[in-house]
Design an enzyme around this catalytic site. Sequence first.
Site, mmCIF file in Angstrom:
data_model
loop_
_atom_site.group_PDB
_atom_site.id
_atom_site.type_symbol
_atom_site.label_atom_id
_atom_site.label_comp_id
_atom_site.label_asym_id
_atom_site.label_seq_id
_atom_site.Cartn_x
_atom_site.Cartn_y
_atom_site.Cartn_z
ATOM 1 N N PHE A 1 0.807 -1.228 0.000
ATOM 2 C CA PHE A 1 0.000 0.000 0.000
ATOM 3 C C PHE A 1 0.833 1.268 0.000
ATOM 4 O O PHE A 1 0.364 2.330 0.384
ATOM 5 C CB PHE A 1 -1.007 0.016 1.162
ATOM 6 C CG PHE A 1 -1.775 -1.271 1.315
ATOM 7 C CD1 PHE A 1 -2.625 -1.701 0.312
ATOM 8 C CD2 PHE A 1 -1.629 -2.069 2.437
ATOM 9 C CE1 PHE A 1 -3.309 -2.896 0.420
ATOM 10 C CE2 PHE A 1 -2.314 -3.270 2.559
ATOM 11 C CZ PHE A 1 -3.163 -3.682 1.549
ATOM 12 N N ILE B 1 2.473 -6.469 -5.706
ATOM 13 C CA ILE B 1 2.125 -6.256 -4.299
ATOM 14 C C ILE B 1 0.703 -6.725 -4.021
ATOM 15 O O ILE B 1 0.171 -6.509 -2.943
ATOM 16 C CB ILE B 1 2.321 -4.784 -3.878
ATOM 17 C CG1 ILE B 1 1.434 -3.844 -4.703
ATOM 18 C CG2 ILE B 1 3.790 -4.397 -4.011
ATOM 19 C CD1 ILE B 1 1.436 -2.393 -4.207
ATOM 20 N N GLY B 2 0.080 -7.352 -5.006
ATOM 21 C CA GLY B 2 -1.266 -7.891 -4.792
ATOM 22 C C GLY B 2 -2.225 -7.789 -5.972
ATOM 23 O O GLY B 2 -3.159 -8.578 -6.073
ATOM 24 N N ASN C 1 -8.574 -7.648 -16.767
ATOM 25 C CA ASN C 1 -9.060 -8.828 -16.057
ATOM 26 C C ASN C 1 -10.081 -8.370 -15.010
ATOM 27 O O ASN C 1 -9.728 -7.734 -14.024
ATOM 28 C CB ASN C 1 -7.874 -9.546 -15.391
ATOM 29 C CG ASN C 1 -8.277 -10.839 -14.712
ATOM 30 O OD1 ASN C 1 -9.357 -10.936 -14.121
ATOM 31 N ND2 ASN C 1 -7.417 -11.834 -14.788
ATOM 32 N N THR D 1 -9.329 -9.713 -11.252
ATOM 33 C CA THR D 1 -8.271 -9.087 -10.450
ATOM 34 C C THR D 1 -8.544 -7.592 -10.268
ATOM 35 O O THR D 1 -8.306 -7.050 -9.183
ATOM 36 C CB THR D 1 -6.882 -9.300 -11.090
ATOM 37 O OG1 THR D 1 -6.915 -8.865 -12.444
ATOM 38 C CG2 THR D 1 -6.466 -10.749 -11.024
ATOM 39 N N GLN E 1 -9.161 -5.430 -6.758
ATOM 40 C CA GLN E 1 -8.542 -4.150 -6.402
ATOM 41 C C GLN E 1 -9.599 -3.195 -5.874
ATOM 42 O O GLN E 1 -9.387 -2.498 -4.881
ATOM 43 C CB GLN E 1 -7.911 -3.523 -7.644
ATOM 44 C CG GLN E 1 -6.651 -4.177 -8.063
ATOM 45 C CD GLN E 1 -5.505 -3.239 -7.776
ATOM 46 O OE1 GLN E 1 -5.152 -3.004 -6.622
ATOM 47 N NE2 GLN E 1 -4.936 -2.698 -8.810
ATOM 48 N N LYS F 1 -6.511 2.303 -17.983
ATOM 49 C CA LYS F 1 -6.036 3.275 -16.992
ATOM 50 C C LYS F 1 -5.924 2.541 -15.647
ATOM 51 O O LYS F 1 -6.388 1.424 -15.511
ATOM 52 C CB LYS F 1 -7.021 4.441 -16.889
ATOM 53 C CG LYS F 1 -7.248 5.137 -18.234
ATOM 54 C CD LYS F 1 -8.027 6.458 -18.098
ATOM 55 C CE LYS F 1 -9.512 6.256 -17.914
ATOM 56 N NZ LYS F 1 -10.273 7.531 -17.998
ATOM 57 N N VAL G 1 -6.332 1.476 -11.594
ATOM 58 C CA VAL G 1 -7.508 1.306 -10.735
ATOM 59 C C VAL G 1 -7.150 1.266 -9.241
ATOM 60 O O VAL G 1 -8.004 1.382 -8.388
ATOM 61 C CB VAL G 1 -8.298 0.043 -11.173
ATOM 62 C CG1 VAL G 1 -7.589 -1.226 -10.757
ATOM 63 C CG2 VAL G 1 -9.719 0.077 -10.676
ATOM 64 N N GLU H 1 -5.548 3.303 -6.986
ATOM 65 C CA GLU H 1 -5.824 4.436 -6.083
ATOM 66 C C GLU H 1 -7.307 4.814 -6.070
ATOM 67 O O GLU H 1 -7.889 5.066 -5.021
ATOM 68 C CB GLU H 1 -5.002 5.676 -6.467
ATOM 69 C CG GLU H 1 -3.568 5.429 -6.909
ATOM 70 C CD GLU H 1 -2.662 4.842 -5.862
ATOM 71 O OE1 GLU H 1 -2.837 5.116 -4.673
ATOM 72 O OE2 GLU H 1 -1.747 4.078 -6.246
HETATM 73 MO MO1 MOS Z 1 0.946 3.315 -3.800
HETATM 74 S S1 MOS Z 1 0.569 4.717 -2.398
HETATM 75 O O1 MOS Z 1 0.811 3.886 -5.260
HETATM 76 O O2 MOS Z 1 1.841 2.061 -3.344
#
Ligand code: MOS
Length: 749
Positions: free
Chosen positions: A253, A480-481, A642, A645, A649, A712, A714, A716
Amino acid sequence: MSLMEKQNFFNGGAVEGMDRVDGRLKVTGAARYSAEFPIPKLTYGVLVTSTVASGNVQSLDSKKAERAPGVLAVFSHFNAPQIPGYSEGSNPAKGQTTKGQPLRVFSDDTIYFYGQPVALVVADTLERAQFAAGLIQVQYQKASFQTGFNENISHADFPAQVKNRNSTGDYLRGEAEAYKNAAVKIEAEYVIPTEVHNPMELQSITAVWEAADKVTIYDKTQSLKGSQGTIAQAFKIPAENVQVVATYVGGAFGNALRTWPHEIAAVMAAQKLNRPVKIVISREQMFTMVGYRPYSWQKIGLGATADGKLVGISHEAISQTSAYEEFTEGIVNVSRFLYACPNVNTRYRILPLNVSTPTWMRGPGEASGAFALDCAMDELAYQLNLDPIELRLRNHADIDPEKNLPWSSKYLKECYQEAADRIGWFKRNPKPRSMKTEDGMLIGYGMGTGSFSAGRSAATASIQMLADGTYTIQCATTDIGPGTATAMIQIASDALQVPADKIKFQLGNSSFPKAPSQGGSSTISTVGSAVNAVCVSLKQKLGELAIGQGEAESVKPGDLTFENGQISSKDQSIKIAYADVLKKHNLPLLDVTEESKSGEERKKYSFYSFSVHFVEVHVHPATGEVKVKRVVSCADAGKIINHKTAGSQVIGGAIGGIGMALMEEAVIDNRFGRYVNNNFADYHVPVHADIPAIDAVFIDKKDPYINPMGSKGVGEISLIGMAAAVANAVFHATGKRVRDLPITPDKLI
Ligand code: MOS
């Protein structure tokens, strides 16, 4: 798919989209995270941290610790080797200063915040290191300190970088403070406390020196090349001699976007001891060592005509930073472009306190800013007696009013409509405290808007095709996920026209072709474009090889089509499987590398993703307990690669937004400068029982300019605007405006 078809599709309960290629490895525990690499002769480091918020380390008695079983060394500023890259002029005792620089671990005796690393114990087991760490006695010379935001707010100032550039950093379009003279106006202040990323995986690093000038780190990071560069610079070795491995990352994050002192400490200790050293910081240390969303205060002034046209927006913000480094983020920026308004002024200051340095946390400053702006818009809507959606439609920005450029694409109006219909927005009674469940719970509906820059930078990808028709793509990005490898395989499958199961995507290693950090919702756009480019390039190469000498006269490369793993020419004189092209030329493999980056389109268009969040809450009239009952989030994130996924998010971002709205708050005791809830028992995040089913919807229309896929970001926008939606729903339910987060029951009764 039309919106109607999509609605039916989603209501069917199925979500289209390839399963995560690494899903099984993750849920079965086979995926190896940074702290899980079995390394021979591994040692374990435990950091000892300061118990004062300001002052100096006077003495440090490590004799007992050094004699404890299994202990290899105790490092502190008294004995630690100097980090060669920490430049001279860092000793405050000699009148030199490190101000403006990252914390230099063990470089001098200065204490800037409670929880600052003062020593590192290394032992042959974790338990022995932990035990020995408890034996260390540190004497401090205490100095006065400030950790209270409200008490010190008058000391907030421009960031030095802004001062040095001799510009104000303040923004003005049209007339300043124009809202004050408007027919209808509101003015309100908003507070967001310190929030901590708290991903499930703790920050960790294992440092292994392979040679005197060569190190491998298994590191929790969102930025392989960033960690590589920082370590190379700090230890004065060539970047290519630093190998960074982050095959899996258990959530971040934002807190793994930069390299932190514990990482430098591990590399230093491993070098000195000539043994691999692993440091996994504790949950408590996650609050002070790897950044957080900074405490902020904001003031919004909105002015409108009687029929709801905005005439002025004023947005001021102050957020905290550390005593040694200046962190800034885009907290007021959202007010400059989200709504059409001729007069906008923004002002941003930072407040240094005796705390560690904050960093970006999902959504980052924009999430803080959007909370204030979209709560204020709700207040204005009520004052105007106008539906909050109608107010937004009347002030819809048809072009980017800040950059004065057309949007590359914007389907925000469609988002409003789709999400409003799904939650039943127009069936509600908009009067506050007017709706109740059969058992007396107050019902509230609220909405908020999200927007974030749709960035794209440069990345390089390589592809290796084997004669058996399999493909391996490499890029030094991370996951990161969001499911990076899965999406990249889909992009490659689409570009190559070969089945996804023939393609592997490898990430998480700095020796792969370069990619920027995984942050700011830009991985699909940046890395995806490189993957697309390398696939296009491979096809071209295959095409050239397919046109044999015999056909060169009659067939031009442009006559070729690539479908189902096969190349054919218009006249059908060529019809050959990709793999057979290699066999024909006796090639064991083909290797292609391509870089891709944004171009002139960035000067012609303004690139943003947009989202809308709607929530229904039930509030207990006596206890003030808020339950989020339904969430509909609709995103304009361009073409969705996808749905499964990307949908995850959106769900994750919505949960983050609910936590921000109702629970998250790192509480500092200003008498000691110490966090009192630095654990998962006391720092509340939503758990499964707090979260309803979340309806994640996409407009799913291609952006024509951003990149070859039309996608584009997704990440944030899933969170930005969500806390406002919850707060606005709580107002609708209760008639109470809570402007300081989190909205805990005590603020409602
Ligand atoms: Mo983030 S705050 O773009 O890891």
